[in-house]
Design a protein around this motif. Sequence first.
Motif, mmCIF file in Angstrom:
data_model
loop_
_atom_site.group_PDB
_atom_site.id
_atom_site.type_symbol
_atom_site.label_atom_id
_atom_site.label_comp_id
_atom_site.label_asym_id
_atom_site.label_seq_id
_atom_site.Cartn_x
_atom_site.Cartn_y
_atom_site.Cartn_z
ATOM 1 N N ILE A 1 1.000 -1.255 0.009
ATOM 2 C CA ILE A 1 0.110 -0.035 -0.115
ATOM 3 C C ILE A 1 0.877 1.112 -0.109
ATOM 4 C CG2 ILE A 1 -1.474 1.438 1.349
ATOM 5 C CD1 ILE A 1 -2.902 -1.545 2.282
ATOM 6 N N GLY A 2 1.963 1.303 0.970
ATOM 7 C CA GLY A 2 2.700 2.450 0.787
ATOM 8 C C GLY A 2 3.301 2.760 -0.499
ATOM 9 N N MET B 1 5.495 6.465 4.568
ATOM 10 C CA MET B 1 5.111 5.166 4.839
ATOM 11 C C MET B 1 3.862 5.011 5.591
ATOM 12 S SD MET B 1 8.683 3.383 6.099
ATOM 13 C CE MET B 1 8.167 3.070 7.431
ATOM 14 N N PRO B 2 2.804 4.176 5.516
ATOM 15 C CA PRO B 2 1.636 3.904 5.958
ATOM 16 C C PRO B 2 1.477 3.955 7.310
ATOM 17 C CG PRO B 2 2.080 2.295 4.373
ATOM 18 C CD PRO B 2 3.112 2.842 4.408
ATOM 19 N N VAL B 3 0.621 4.637 7.822
ATOM 20 C CA VAL B 3 0.498 4.578 9.489
ATOM 21 C C VAL B 3 -0.840 3.748 9.492
ATOM 22 C CG1 VAL B 3 1.575 6.711 9.762
ATOM 23 C CG2 VAL B 3 -0.856 6.777 9.755
ATOM 24 N N PRO C 1 1.254 -3.663 -5.386
ATOM 25 C CA PRO C 1 1.037 -2.604 -6.073
ATOM 26 C C PRO C 1 0.138 -2.896 -7.075
ATOM 27 C CG PRO C 1 3.300 -2.825 -5.304
ATOM 28 C CD PRO C 1 2.688 -4.320 -5.097
ATOM 29 N N ALA C 2 0.170 -3.888 -7.923
ATOM 30 C CA ALA C 2 -0.530 -3.929 -9.082
ATOM 31 C C ALA C 2 -2.120 -4.341 -8.920
ATOM 32 C CB ALA C 2 -0.004 -5.509 -9.752
ATOM 33 N N ALA C 3 -2.313 -5.114 -7.741
ATOM 34 C CA ALA C 3 -3.692 -5.121 -7.444
ATOM 35 C C ALA C 3 -4.411 -3.600 -7.097
ATOM 36 C CB ALA C 3 -3.947 -5.940 -5.998
#
Lengths: 290, 159, 757
Positions: C660-661, C686-688, C723-725
Motif C-alpha cells: 500500500i505504501g 510510509m503507511p500509518v 502494487p498491481a492489485a
Amino acid sequence: MPDLRFEAPGSLADAVKLLVAAEGPARVLAGGTDVVVQMEMDMIEPALLVDIKRIPDMGRIVQEEGGFRIGAAASGMEICEHEALCAAWPGIIDGVKLIGSVQVKGRATITGNLCNASPGADSVPPMVTAGALAHVVGPNGERDVPVEQIPTSPGKTSLGKGELIESFKLPARPKNSGDAYMRFTPRTEMDIAVVGVAVNLTLDEAGVCTAARVALGAVAPTVLLVPECADALIGTKVDDAALAKLAAAASAACQPIDDKRGTKEFRIEGTGVLARRVAQKAYERARANA
Amino acid sequence: MSKKYHVSLTVNGDEYECLAEPQMTLLDVLRDELKLTGTKEGCATGDCGACSVMVDGRLTCSCLVLAPEAEGRSVETIEGMAKDGELHPLQQKFLEMNGLQCGICTPGILVAAKALLDRKPDADEMEIRYWLAGNLCRCTGYDKIIRAVMAAGEEMKGA
Amino acid sequence: MHDILEKSGFNPDANYKVVGTSPIKHDGYDKVTGRAKFSADAFAPGMLVGKVLRSPHPHAIVKSIDTSKAEKLPGVKAVITREDFPEKKAGTGAGDMTRIAMAREKVYWEGHPVAAVAATSERIAKKALKLIEVDYEVLPFVIDEVEAMQPGAPILHDYLRTKGATGADADKPTNIVERSVLKQGDIEKGFAEADVVIERSFDSKPMHQGYIELQSCIANTSDDGQVDLWCCTQAPWVYRDRLTAIMDIDSSKIKIQQSELGGGFGGKTTFYIEPLAVALSRKAKAAVKMTMTRAEVLKGTGPVSGTHAKIKIGAKKDGTIVAAQSELSFQTGPYTGSAFVNAQQAIWTRYDIANVETLCYEVVSNRPKVASFRAPCVPQIIFGAEAVITELAQAIGMDELDFRLKNAVAKGHTTIYGQKFDEIGLIETIEAAKNCDHYKSPVPEGQGRGIACGFWFNRGGETTGTMSLAPDGTVNIILGTADVAGSRMSMAMMAAEEFGIPVDRVRATLADTNALGFNRVTAGSRTTFSSGMVVVNNARQIIGELCSRAAKMWKVPEEGVIFEDGFCRPASSNVGDFEPMSMKEISSKTTYTMGAISAHSEMNVTGAGPGFAVHIVDTEVDKETGFVAVKRYTIVEDAGKMISPIQVEGQLQGAAVQAIGWALNEEYIYGADGRLQNAGFLDYRMPVASDVPMIDTVIVEVPNPKHPYGLRGVGEVPLTPGPAAIGNAIANAIGVRPTSLPMSPPKLLALMKSAKA
Ligand code: FES
Ligand code: FES
C-alpha cells in the motif's frame, strides 16, 4: 560556534531578560517539537534556549470575557481535552488535532506552531479565522497582535529581539456561528498540509451568512486571510452557487510553489475543493449552534 | 568543555541523576546514560513513536524532550510496564496474538496503547488506529497490533 | 550426503502436534518488556562514537581531503578517509564494495561517505566533521535511468562498457551496465495469432525498505588485529567475507555477532557503516559505536530500483495468452547489483505463454546503490504486467480470475529460465480467491476492485547449524540464518515436532560467525525452509544417536530401539522388557556412553517450492483530490504447509501494507540539485495505522514435496502482486489506468483530468 546554553526561567520578566541579553541566536522553547527537530537536523544551531514551561500559568486555558485565554505553553493535548474550548472553537480543534501524533501533541503548542512560521501550520488558519490575538511581551512592554501578523515569511516572525508570546485571546463565540478546518495530505495522519483551509462564519436566524473569515494555508509564504472568499459567502445560505464562487476565489488567491509535498496545480485546485468542503462543515456547525 | 546540566528524574518510580549536555534528549538520557534501552530510536524527529514514554502522565516522544527539560519529571517507560514479573494485559495480548514481528516498534506501541486504554479501555478500531498513527510499524501491517490492543482493552474493562 | 535432501520429503499422512499451531514465540517476552537487545542497545567499555561525513554533491571528483583540523580537536581519536582502505580495482566486486563504503576517486550520490570520525562524544564527533575540508570538483549528474541511457548523459564510470551490447555500442563509455534478453518461441508469430493486443508503458520510483531499526554497530579491533563486530544484519557471514575482501583481514580474525534485527526486508543484506567502524576502531584502538540517523538511512542505504517498463501482450479471443514482449530498465545506483534478473524471469511466471521476449537494461546513475527488498525488482514490474493482464481479460470479456486460471502454470511446466515446476499451488490459489468472501461479495458503490497475481521463486542455498541435547533433556539449536520475523520459533517448533516434546523444551539462538560454517544471507524467503532442513536433519541425527545410546545401555542391537514422542523404546517385546527411556535419562548419562549428544549439518539446500498469491483490493478514490483509501484487502496465498499460521499471516499482512505504501505514496523525491528532498519519516510517507484496513488472509496449503514439513517461503510472495492489485483497483474506481508508481494524489488528479479532457 558557541556552546548551547539552556535556561528555564521562573518568570516572564526573566525570560525576556535572557532573550534580550542573548549573544547569538536564541530560541524560545515551548513544546520543542520544531526547535528540537531542527537542532537534530542541523537546521539551526541556537546559542540559547529559553524554556518557558516553568513560568507559572503559562499552560493555562481559562474562560475570559466570554472567550478564552490560552497560555503559550498549553500543549496540543491539553487544548484538545478542554471541553468548553472544543465546543466553542471546533475549527481550531480540527487544526490542533492535526499537529503530529498524540505523542507530539503531548508537547507541541499553538505558539510554536505559529512562531515556527511555516505556511503549512495546521492550527494557524483557524486561529486566524477566529480572530485570535497573540499577547506579546517584550523589553518594551506588552501588546496584542492579530495572529496573522506574527509570521512574516517562512521561518520568520514580526517578533522583535526579546519578545515572546505569552498567551492567546480567543473572542466569544457568537450564536449561529461555527468554524472548521481541513487540510489535504496524502496520508490520514503524520503529514504536513499540502493545502489547508479554515472558515469561520456567522449566520442570521434564517441561515444567511452575515460574517465570514476564510484563511488558506500552505499556498503562499504565509497563511492568507482572503476577503474575496468571505465575500463569496456573505449574504448567501452557503449554497452551491456561493460555494462555487468561494472555490474560485480560494483558488485565485493561491500563490503556491511546487515542492516535495505537492505541485502548484494540485494546490490551486485542492484549495478550491477544500474551501467548499470546509465552508459546508462550518455552516453545519453554525446551524447547530443556534 | 561544554556546560553539562544536572538532571534528576524518576523513571518507573526510581530516582536517577545524571549530567547531560543540553542538546541531548530524554531519549539519549534514558538509553545512553541510564542504560534503559527498552525505549527505541527510529527517527529522532517525532515521526515514528519508537521512543514513546510517559512524562508526568502525558504520552510523549522522548526524542523531542531535551535532557534539561526532564529535570524533576516523572517518566514511565516500557521497563516499568510489567509489575513484579506480571505482564500487563497489553503485553500478554501482544504475545498471544503476535502483535509483534521484529519487535523494535513494540515498546513504543505498548506505551502508547496503554496511555489510550488507561483513559478509554473500550476504544474502537478507528480510535486505536488514529491514536497509534504516530507509531510506525513496518513489519506487521498493524492488523494484529490493533486486534491485540482491542483484546487487551476488553480484558482491562473486565478487570 | 543428506538423507533429508534425497528421500524424506513431505509425508501427507502425518499428524502433527506442534507444527501448524501458533504458540507464543520465544523471543517475544523480551520484546514486550524492552529487554531484547537490538543493534543500538549495546555498549562496550571505553566506547567511542563514530560519525560519517557525507557528500553534499550527487557527482563530484574528490580532489583532496584535509582532516588535520578535525584530528586536532580534543576528544577526536581517529579520522578515516579513503586512505585507510586498501586500493581495490574499480569495476570489480571488491572495488565496488569499498567505494560504496567510502568514496575514493569520486562521490556518486548525495550521502556518499567521504570521511568518518571517532570521538569521545557524539557532539565532538559532529563538531569534528565540520572541520574536515573536502575539495570537490563538482560534475554534472544524472538521477533518472532513462536519462542516464541517453547519448550525452553524464558518464559515471569511464571504464564501464555494456555487457551484452553489440556493434558500435560495445566499446563506448556508457551508464548501461548490461543489456540482457530472455526469450522463447517466436514473438512475431505469437502476436500474429493474437486477437487482442495491449501495449502500455509503466514506471516506478524507488522506495525504501523502511525498517524501523536504524543501522547501528560496535566494532572492536584489538591490537593484534582481531575484529569483533556487533551489528544488525541479515547476513553475518556475507558481511565477514566482504570485510575480508575490502580490508584484507583474515576471515578467521573477524567475529560478527548479529543483534536482534529490527526489520530488514532485504535492506540489511549488505554493510554500510560496519567497515567504517572497523577502520575507526583499528585506528583509534578502541571500541567504536556508530548509529545512523534516519536521514542517513534514507540517503545512504539501499532503496529499491526505480524502473521503466514497456509491455506488449496479446491473447486470443478464447483467452489464451499468445505473446508477451517487454523492455525494462532498472536503476541500480552507481554500481551494478540490482538483481534485475529476478524480474526478467518472474514477469510472466504465473502464465504459460508460448512466445515471450524480455529485454532488460541495468543502468547506473547518481543515486544510492540499490539493495534487496522483498522479491527484489519484481513487484514494480508485476505492477505493469498484471495491469495488462487485467486489461486483456476485460478486453476479451472474461472474468479476471478465470482468465488467469486459463493461462495458469501447473506442475510439470518448464519456465523460461529452465526450472521445471514440481507441485505448485497457483491453480488452488486462484480457485480459493474465486471462492473467498471478498471476491464473491459485490463491489461497494463508489469503489473499485483490483486483482493481481504474484510469484516468487523462493530460494535455498548454503546453510549450517548445530543442535545439542542438554543433560536435562532439553534441546538447544544454534542457527546461522538471521531471524527476521520469528524463524527461531519455527525452528524450535520443527525440532519439537521431530522429538515429540513440547516446544518449550527447545530453544533456538543465533550464532556468531565463528560458531558455524558459512551461511548464505537470510533472503529469498529461504530461512524457514533451509534452516528448517538443517534443523530436521540435526534432530534426526540426534534421534539416531539417542537410539544408539539406549541400545548400548540396554545392551541390545541398535535396530532393536525405536524413538517415539521423546522416548526410546524397545522395537518389540522380542527386544526385551525395558521401560521406555526419556531424552533426559539418556542425555544425563552421556558420561557413561560416548559423551555429549549433538549434531551439525552443512547443506546447500535445494527444493524450495515456488509461491503464488492473489491479492484482492477495494479502493475508494476521492475524485476531487486523488486521495485513495484502501477499504478492503485480502491476500490469498499458497504457503505450502504452515509451521506457525499466526506468523504466516503476519508476513502476509505486513507485506500488504508495504505494498500500500509503495502503491500510494512512498518514493524518493529529488530536487533539481540532485539531492534527496524527503529524507525523513515526515515526508517519506510510509503507511500509518490509520491509513490501512485490516488485512484478511486466505491461506492455501499445497505442500512442498521437497520439505519434510511441506513448507514454502512466505516472505516475498505476498509483496509481489500488491502494487498491481491496488493499481487495478484504482483503474476500476476512476475508469482510467494509472501507470506510474506511486499513484500519489497529484498524479491521479492529473490523470482523471486528462481522461475528462
Ligand atoms: S525516535 Fe522519537 S519519534 Fe522516532
Ligand atoms: S514489529 Fe517490526 S517494526 Fe513493528
